[in-house]
Scaffold this motif. Sequence first.
Motif, PDB file in Angstrom:
ATOM      1  N   GLY B 276     -11.912  26.850  -6.587  1.00  0.00           N
ATOM      2  CA  GLY B 276     -10.685  27.510  -6.999  1.00  0.00           C
ATOM      3  C   GLY B 276     -10.949  28.946  -7.384  1.00  0.00           C
ATOM      4  N   VAL B 277      -9.934  29.788  -7.151  1.00  0.00           N
ATOM      5  CA  VAL B 277     -10.028  31.115  -7.756  1.00  0.00           C
ATOM      6  C   VAL B 277      -9.342  30.971  -9.102  1.00  0.00           C
ATOM      7  CG1 VAL B 277     -10.125  32.466  -5.647  1.00  0.00           C
ATOM      8  CG2 VAL B 277      -7.926  31.883  -6.587  1.00  0.00           C
ATOM      9  N   ALA B 278     -10.044  31.353 -10.124  1.00  0.00           N
ATOM     10  CA  ALA B 278      -9.512  31.140 -11.466  1.00  0.00           C
ATOM     11  C   ALA B 278      -9.517  32.457 -12.221  1.00  0.00           C
ATOM     12  CB  ALA B 278     -10.355  30.115 -12.208  1.00  0.00           C
ATOM     13  N   ASP B 279      -8.338  32.827 -12.739  1.00  0.00           N
ATOM     14  CA  ASP B 279      -8.331  34.030 -13.570  1.00  0.00           C
ATOM     15  C   ASP B 279      -9.027  33.725 -14.895  1.00  0.00           C
ATOM     16  OD1 ASP B 279      -5.877  32.528 -13.164  1.00  0.00           O
ATOM     17  OD2 ASP B 279      -5.110  33.545 -14.939  1.00  0.00           O
ATOM     18  N   TYR B 280      -8.924  32.457 -15.350  1.00  0.00           N
ATOM     19  CA  TYR B 280      -9.669  32.083 -16.556  1.00  0.00           C
ATOM     20  C   TYR B 280     -10.795  31.126 -16.187  1.00  0.00           C
ATOM     21  CZ  TYR B 280     -11.170  30.307 -20.992  1.00  0.00           C
ATOM     22  OH  TYR B 280     -11.966  29.971 -22.062  1.00  0.00           O
ATOM     23  N   ALA B 281     -12.018  31.516 -16.513  1.00  0.00           N
ATOM     24  CA  ALA B 281     -13.172  30.620 -16.379  1.00  0.00           C
ATOM     25  C   ALA B 281     -13.996  30.796 -17.648  1.00  0.00           C
ATOM     26  CB  ALA B 281     -13.992  30.967 -15.154  1.00  0.00           C
ATOM     27  N   GLU B 282     -14.229  29.697 -18.337  1.00  0.00           N
ATOM     28  CA  GLU B 282     -14.779  29.795 -19.693  1.00  0.00           C
ATOM     29  C   GLU B 282     -16.121  30.523 -19.750  1.00  0.00           C
ATOM     30  OE1 GLU B 282     -14.489  26.116 -21.730  1.00  0.00           O
ATOM     31  OE2 GLU B 282     -14.916  26.993 -23.687  1.00  0.00           O
ATOM     32  N   GLY B 360      -9.621  41.405 -10.589  1.00  0.00           N
ATOM     33  CA  GLY B 360     -10.631  40.561  -9.964  1.00  0.00           C
ATOM     34  C   GLY B 360     -10.416  39.100 -10.319  1.00  0.00           C
ATOM     35  N   TYR B 361     -11.128  38.233  -9.647  1.00  0.00           N
ATOM     36  CA  TYR B 361     -10.987  36.793  -9.884  1.00  0.00           C
ATOM     37  C   TYR B 361     -12.361  36.142 -10.009  1.00  0.00           C
ATOM     38  CZ  TYR B 361      -6.037  35.613  -9.312  1.00  0.00           C
ATOM     39  OH  TYR B 361      -4.697  35.440  -9.512  1.00  0.00           O
ATOM     40  N   ASN B 362     -12.368  34.974 -10.632  1.00  0.00           N
ATOM     41  CA  ASN B 362     -13.590  34.170 -10.697  1.00  0.00           C
ATOM     42  C   ASN B 362     -13.506  33.075  -9.636  1.00  0.00           C
ATOM     43  OD1 ASN B 362     -14.481  35.359 -13.298  1.00  0.00           O
ATOM     44  ND2 ASN B 362     -12.626  34.354 -14.038  1.00  0.00           N
ATOM     45  N   ILE B 363     -14.652  32.693  -9.115  1.00  0.00           N
ATOM     46  CA  ILE B 363     -14.710  31.523  -8.240  1.00  0.00           C
ATOM     47  C   ILE B 363     -15.332  30.395  -9.061  1.00  0.00           C
ATOM     48  CG2 ILE B 363     -15.990  30.511  -6.308  1.00  0.00           C
ATOM     49  CD1 ILE B 363     -13.791  32.044  -5.169  1.00  0.00           C
ATOM     50  N   VAL B 364     -14.648  29.250  -9.064  1.00  0.00           N
ATOM     51  CA  VAL B 364     -15.175  28.097  -9.808  1.00  0.00           C
ATOM     52  C   VAL B 364     -15.211  26.880  -8.885  1.00  0.00           C
ATOM     53  CG1 VAL B 364     -14.401  28.885 -12.080  1.00  0.00           C
ATOM     54  CG2 VAL B 364     -12.881  27.505 -10.679  1.00  0.00           C
ATOM     55  N   LYS B 365     -16.023  25.899  -9.277  1.00  0.00           N
ATOM     56  CA  LYS B 365     -16.109  24.674  -8.480  1.00  0.00           C
ATOM     57  C   LYS B 365     -15.797  23.468  -9.372  1.00  0.00           C
ATOM     58  CE  LYS B 365     -19.009  21.983  -5.429  1.00  0.00           C
ATOM     59  NZ  LYS B 365     -20.311  21.661  -4.916  1.00  0.00           N
ATOM     60  N   ASN B 366     -15.082  22.505  -8.803  1.00  0.00           N
ATOM     61  CA  ASN B 366     -14.814  21.264  -9.519  1.00  0.00           C
ATOM     62  C   ASN B 366     -15.994  20.327  -9.266  1.00  0.00           C
ATOM     63  OD1 ASN B 366     -14.003  18.620 -10.187  1.00  0.00           O
ATOM     64  ND2 ASN B 366     -11.852  19.123  -9.847  1.00  0.00           N
ATOM     65  N   ILE B 371     -15.242  21.985 -14.538  1.00  0.00           N
ATOM     66  CA  ILE B 371     -15.053  23.260 -13.848  1.00  0.00           C
ATOM     67  C   ILE B 371     -16.262  24.148 -14.125  1.00  0.00           C
ATOM     68  CG2 ILE B 371     -13.583  25.300 -13.656  1.00  0.00           C
ATOM     69  CD1 ILE B 371     -12.428  22.631 -12.556  1.00  0.00           C
ATOM     70  N   VAL B 372     -16.981  24.459 -13.053  1.00  0.00           N
ATOM     71  CA  VAL B 372     -18.223  25.227 -13.190  1.00  0.00           C
ATOM     72  C   VAL B 372     -18.022  26.626 -12.614  1.00  0.00           C
ATOM     73  CG1 VAL B 372     -20.668  25.291 -12.582  1.00  0.00           C
ATOM     74  CG2 VAL B 372     -19.527  23.091 -12.946  1.00  0.00           C
ATOM     75  N   PHE B 373     -18.353  27.638 -13.418  1.00  0.00           N
ATOM     76  CA  PHE B 373     -18.201  29.033 -12.999  1.00  0.00           C
ATOM     77  C   PHE B 373     -19.264  29.372 -11.965  1.00  0.00           C
ATOM     78  CE2 PHE B 373     -19.629  33.483 -13.850  1.00  0.00           C
ATOM     79  CZ  PHE B 373     -18.540  34.122 -13.288  1.00  0.00           C
ATOM     80  N   ASP B 374     -18.834  30.014 -10.877  1.00  0.00           N
ATOM     81  CA  ASP B 374     -19.798  30.426  -9.853  1.00  0.00           C
ATOM     82  C   ASP B 374     -20.021  31.928  -9.933  1.00  0.00           C
ATOM     83  OD1 ASP B 374     -21.316  30.940  -7.643  1.00  0.00           O
ATOM     84  OD2 ASP B 374     -20.039  29.917  -6.202  1.00  0.00           O
TER      85      ASP B 374
END
Lengths: 290, 381
Positions: B276-282, B360-366, B371-374
Amino acid sequence: MDLALQLLFTGIGIGAVYALVALGFVLIFRATNVVNFAQGEFSMVAAYLMVVAVEAGLPYWAAFIVALLGMALLGVIFNLGVYYPLRHRTYLPVIIATIGASILLANSVLAIYGPQPQVLEGWFETPGIQVGPVYLDSQYLLIIGVTICLVIFNFWFFEKTLLGKKLQATSQDKEMASLLGISVSTMIMITFIYSAVLGGLAGILVAPVLFVSIQMGSTIALKAFAATIIGGFGDVAGAIIGGLSLGVIETFGAAYISVPYKDGFAFLVLIAFLIFRPQGIFGERVAEKA
Amino acid sequence: MRLTRRDFAAGIAAGIAAPYLIKSAHAQGATIKIGMCAPVTGPAAESGGYAVKGARLALEAVNKAGGILGKQGELIVEDDQTTNPGIVLAFSKLAAQSDIVGFLGSIRSTQVHAMAPDVTKLGKPVMIGGTDPNLTHMGNQWLFRCRPNDSYSGRVIAEYGVTTLAKKKWAVLHSTDAFGTAGGKALTAALEKLGAPPVLDQGYANQSQDFTPVVLAIKQSGADILGSYFTFENDLGIFARQLRQLGVSIPWVGSPSIVNITALKLAGPALYNTYGVADYAEDSSAGSQAFGKIYRDAVKVAPDNQSSWTFDAINVLAQGINKAGTTDPAKVREAILAIKKFAGAEGEYNFDQNGDGLHGYNIVKNDKGKIVFDKHIEFND
């Protein structure tokens, strides 16, 4: 061909849900001459009752019984609180009362349970089976099976039992039924209970597919209402055929013409029926009732 | 004691004027009010609850740190019912309160479009979370976005799928509302730029009960990767389950809703191994981690973008007013546009002249529900 078979199965599955809710519309219409716009909320309430019962630790089958008993109670309350006080008025105040009741039910569940959509597991651990090129979702199989059983049950109940014949007599002519010693108010009470249970059954069956949310009832009810008109208001077989047709038409329309206009196909069919055959496939003339 | 005509007239005048005088004194002396339109009811009611919690947490922190212009901030929430008419009504109720100095609009672009004409008429700052790029490019100077827009998300999804996952046959699936249409267009444009035009561009109507035709269309298209823009989590959940049931297992990179808490709960394992592209990634920044801790401690639920954008919106608005030193809308606007290098929960804010704070955006993986930040991809244009 494979695609068509898959679409046919899904269309029949979703159509069976519309048919179950449509059946509730028809039964109440036959008994009282009014449309119960809270029929969809019966589905939603039952699904939430099921979730609450499962969360409380009851086995699935026990939760199912508790939810349906809850719906029977809701049918009694609905009859006494919404229909009975207005029974001598014209159809319009009763219809408006059912719309009010549907808003009350939705907001009551929202206030008690909160807005969170819930997941309700299906009856079977296996989500589905692959038969040749077609994937058969186990929940849709169950829904189709229950709908077939209900068609057979309804036929037996209304045609072969004394209670069913009393209910039919009441729906056809209340005064005459009363003169024959049938307790009209009891028959109407039974109709409301049965319709609430039917609506609840549809909600519980479809919940594992659509999730449990406050909006689930209104979403299903709109299509079920269209199915009722297409099948013929007041006709049990019409409700079933109307529901199944609607499910199949919108699924095929979405696949072969346009996905975004999926709902449009259902309502186009509805409009065509209202123009060219307002009494529906099997039904009596709506204009005479209204 | 005799009541004269003059005494009587003075008494009546005092009686009429008193409520206004008391109200005016109260307004001048009490709090700085911020209005918020939030989906308290309707299909997005759950995420709306998270949004309100995020805003309240931010306001608590602002108040503890001295407040806004030395006064305590107060949040006034109106239910937008998750509908366009609902948000227009909610905003008009809030706008009628002249002592409200700034507003939080919606995370849904279609709702922001609906309220935008009234925002222009009112002429006060409105913080938004809707990601349709047009929202800040249609001449409305009062909209300030606290999330990156979809021209970035489309580029990030395309870039990640084509470059990192090495997939070129794309199926693009999007809602047909303003958000989904704009997102789908942005993704398609980005893919065309990368030399990988989609083999399927498929829209769907919100609140669909069945996605079988969509899944079969994806299957038939021969796509080897899926990019999506879903507006509602219910739809995403139903689609994800049917996608897996019907045997489609191609990689899937989705817009931020794919990592929402509600979507994760509803879809469960059907979303495992999606991106996912996530604007919020912890784990994407210190600011994100700090918000995550505050939110988890207070709400006992994992944070997502529903709460992070409202958290940032309150902080940005409060900082804008404090820097302006006044609640005059034009001066607050200038102060917000001047905000640079502000570390928020969603990332570092550098407002441009259109009112976009993030770029910009974050890429994360389920990863089995976690949810893991890439990586984070930032754009300078």
